[in-house]
Enzyme design. Structure first.
Site, mmCIF file in Angstrom:
data_model
loop_
_atom_site.group_PDB
_atom_site.id
_atom_site.type_symbol
_atom_site.label_atom_id
_atom_site.label_comp_id
_atom_site.label_asym_id
_atom_site.label_seq_id
_atom_site.Cartn_x
_atom_site.Cartn_y
_atom_site.Cartn_z
ATOM 1 N N LYS A 160 0.811 -1.224 0.000
ATOM 2 C CA LYS A 160 0.000 0.000 0.000
ATOM 3 C C LYS A 160 0.847 1.279 0.000
ATOM 4 C CE LYS A 160 -4.190 -1.938 2.033
ATOM 5 N NZ LYS A 160 -5.262 -1.777 3.020
ATOM 6 N N ASN A 209 -4.828 2.246 -1.667
ATOM 7 C CA ASN A 209 -5.377 0.902 -1.919
ATOM 8 C C ASN A 209 -6.165 0.820 -3.225
ATOM 9 O OD1 ASN A 209 -7.734 2.253 -1.145
ATOM 10 N ND2 ASN A 209 -8.643 0.346 -0.437
ATOM 11 N N ASP A 257 -9.918 2.854 2.041
ATOM 12 C CA ASP A 257 -10.112 2.189 3.338
ATOM 13 C C ASP A 257 -10.743 3.163 4.344
ATOM 14 O OD1 ASP A 257 -9.133 -0.391 2.821
ATOM 15 O OD2 ASP A 257 -7.059 0.221 3.162
ATOM 16 N N ALA A 259 -0.564 0.749 16.462
ATOM 17 C CA ALA A 259 0.136 1.878 15.835
ATOM 18 C C ALA A 259 0.711 1.474 14.479
ATOM 19 C CB ALA A 259 1.231 2.398 16.766
ATOM 20 N N GLY A 260 0.058 0.525 13.800
ATOM 21 C CA GLY A 260 0.489 0.127 12.467
ATOM 22 C C GLY A 260 -0.160 1.011 11.408
ATOM 23 N N GLY A 261 -0.132 0.532 10.162
ATOM 24 C CA GLY A 261 -0.678 1.317 9.050
ATOM 25 C C GLY A 261 -2.140 1.663 9.245
HETATM 26 P P1 NAP Z 1 0.134 -3.881 11.377
HETATM 27 O O1 NAP Z 1 0.786 -2.785 10.620
HETATM 28 O O2 NAP Z 1 0.702 -5.231 11.374
HETATM 29 O O3 NAP Z 1 -0.052 -3.357 12.894
HETATM 30 C C1 NAP Z 1 -0.118 -4.205 13.927
HETATM 31 C C2 NAP Z 1 -0.269 -3.430 15.257
HETATM 32 O O4 NAP Z 1 -0.780 -4.373 16.161
HETATM 33 C C3 NAP Z 1 1.037 -2.893 15.819
HETATM 34 O O5 NAP Z 1 0.818 -1.657 16.422
HETATM 35 C C4 NAP Z 1 1.430 -3.946 16.890
HETATM 36 O O6 NAP Z 1 2.078 -3.428 18.010
HETATM 37 C C5 NAP Z 1 0.054 -4.413 17.335
HETATM 38 N N1 NAP Z 1 0.164 -5.793 17.820
HETATM 39 C C6 NAP Z 1 0.395 -6.902 17.087
HETATM 40 N N2 NAP Z 1 0.412 -7.981 17.894
HETATM 41 C C7 NAP Z 1 0.218 -7.525 19.168
HETATM 42 C C8 NAP Z 1 0.132 -8.156 20.442
HETATM 43 N N3 NAP Z 1 0.233 -9.474 20.575
HETATM 44 N N4 NAP Z 1 -0.112 -7.371 21.518
HETATM 45 C C9 NAP Z 1 -0.229 -6.053 21.403
HETATM 46 N N5 NAP Z 1 -0.169 -5.394 20.213
HETATM 47 C C10 NAP Z 1 0.062 -6.132 19.113
HETATM 48 O O7 NAP Z 1 -1.362 -4.121 10.882
HETATM 49 P P2 NAP Z 1 -2.307 -3.112 10.069
HETATM 50 O O8 NAP Z 1 -2.042 -3.253 8.616
HETATM 51 O O9 NAP Z 1 -2.223 -1.770 10.707
HETATM 52 O O10 NAP Z 1 -3.742 -3.771 10.305
HETATM 53 C C11 NAP Z 1 -4.289 -3.868 11.597
HETATM 54 C C12 NAP Z 1 -5.655 -4.554 11.559
HETATM 55 O O11 NAP Z 1 -6.590 -3.808 10.793
HETATM 56 C C13 NAP Z 1 -5.609 -5.955 10.935
HETATM 57 O O12 NAP Z 1 -6.314 -6.828 11.778
HETATM 58 C C14 NAP Z 1 -6.350 -5.803 9.629
HETATM 59 O O13 NAP Z 1 -7.076 -6.976 9.290
HETATM 60 C C15 NAP Z 1 -7.323 -4.684 9.958
HETATM 61 N N6 NAP Z 1 -7.792 -3.988 8.728
HETATM 62 C C16 NAP Z 1 -9.102 -4.144 8.367
HETATM 63 C C17 NAP Z 1 -9.583 -3.530 7.219
HETATM 64 C C18 NAP Z 1 -11.046 -3.696 6.825
HETATM 65 O O14 NAP Z 1 -11.387 -3.438 5.661
HETATM 66 N N7 NAP Z 1 -11.908 -4.072 7.728
HETATM 67 C C19 NAP Z 1 -8.725 -2.746 6.420
HETATM 68 C C20 NAP Z 1 -7.383 -2.589 6.833
HETATM 69 C C21 NAP Z 1 -6.928 -3.234 7.996
HETATM 70 P P3 NAP Z 1 3.695 -3.144 18.024
HETATM 71 O O15 NAP Z 1 3.860 -1.813 17.347
HETATM 72 O O16 NAP Z 1 4.066 -3.101 19.459
HETATM 73 O O17 NAP Z 1 4.333 -4.271 17.277
#
Ligand code: NAP
Length: 294
Positions: free
Chosen positions: A76, A97, A112, A137-139
């Protein structure tokens, strides 16, 4: 586009999803159902792009006259240098996206966040003047913070396991929006938040996603008592543990299926210049739930 004949023929336009992997995607269901119901001669296919081939994929899609492209993880942000233009919202979020043909190259959009906004509006979750907690704090979390700030949320607390990341995201978003609206904190610091108000929490981490359905980012009932609403971006399972814990403390809870639906609907509208009737969106919402078995 020849509208009155939806069989694949010489007029058929192609859209696709680039990502790695793409095999789990539900986007073909959304777009091929939309095309069938809207009588557009359009097909949508997954396009698995290997690491290192993003530039070639975008240029190839342009050369092959593809009508539109969706982009999913992990590309992305990586796709941005290969675009001719970028929509300001997508530029602010730093993630694209949806690619739309424009002039001599693709223009990048982020659907999104408009998708989440449409979903929250549908679900009756207010943003303006409200106080928010974002978990992660991810994307996705960063994009949610930009969206909430742009929609005039009152205050946003961004809580993350790695506090430095939370603070970095908060700094960036405050810079983009020109307001000190986001505060980055450690995940467990929620007891420091002002207690005179109740919050909407957006669960933007991957914790609790299928198949790890018994996990949740925070367990403490005291955290859930601070919420009037829990909004999980995860769409599978249909009811996450985060949602269950929210409801146990009397809050309203929502999953990410509607966000998934509307990001697709908005992309389709951009590609075809049409407006998808709400009744059709709702029909696809039911089909998505059926496909996921939720
Ligand atoms: P990402 O970049 O992988 O971010 C993951 C975040 O989760 C990080 O801040 C990480 O913390 C935290 N994390 C992971 N494992 C953890 C644990 N065991 N305990 C505490 N914190 C934890 O993911 P992303 O791309 O931002 O996406 C996040 C979610 O949004 C996903 O579930 C995705 O399916 C969902 N999403 C949904 C849609 C939709 O259309 N509904 C669209 C986009 C995304 P650290 O920084 O400490 O590692």
């Amino acid at each position: 586009m020849k509208k009155d004949d939806c069989r694949i023929n010489g007029y058929t336009r192609t859209c696709g999803l680039i990502g790695n992997p793409v095999e789990h995607t539900l986007s073909p269901l959304i777009h091929n159902t939309l095309a069938g119901q809207m009588k557009e001669n359009l097909v949508y296919v997954p396009l698995h792009v290997q690491a290192g081939n993003v530039k070639e994929a975008v240029e190839g899609a342009w050369a092959l006259n593809l009508l539109g492209i969706n982009v999913t993880v992990p590309y992305k942000s990586e796709v941005i240098p290969y675009l001719k233009e970028i929509d300001p919202l997508a530029a602010g979020i730093g993630a694209v996206n949806t690619l739309v043909r424009s002039g001599s190259g693709f223009k990048g959009y982020n659907t999104d966040m408009p998708g989440l906004l449409r979903a929250m509006t549908y679900d009756g979750v207010r943003i303006a003047g409200e106080n928010f907690i974002i978990l992660g704090a991810g994307g996705a979390a960063r994009a949610v913070a930009v969206l909430l700030a742009s929609q005039k949320a009152a205050q946003i607390y961004l809580l993350n396991r790695t506090p430095e990341k939370a603070q970095a995201v908060a700094e960036e978003v405050n810079k983009i929006t020109g307001r000190r609206i986001v505060e980055g904190m450690m995940l467990t610091e929620y007891d420091r938040l002002p207690g005179r108000t109740k919050y909407t929490a957006i669960q933007a981490s991957s914790v609790g996603m299928f198949p790890d359905v018994d996990t949740v980012i925070l367990e403490d009932p005291a955290f859930y008592r601070m919420l009037h609403t829990g909004y999980d971006l995860i769409f599978n399972p249909g009811i996450t543990k985060f949602m269950r814990l929210t409801m146990e403390q009397g809050g309203n809870a929502f999953n990410g299926v509607r966000m998934l639906l509307y990001q697709g609907v908005i992309a389709y509208e951009l590609w075809t210049g049409t407006e998808v009737p709400e009744a059709l969106s709702l029909k696809i919402y039911e089909e998505l739930k059926e496909a996921m078995g939720i």
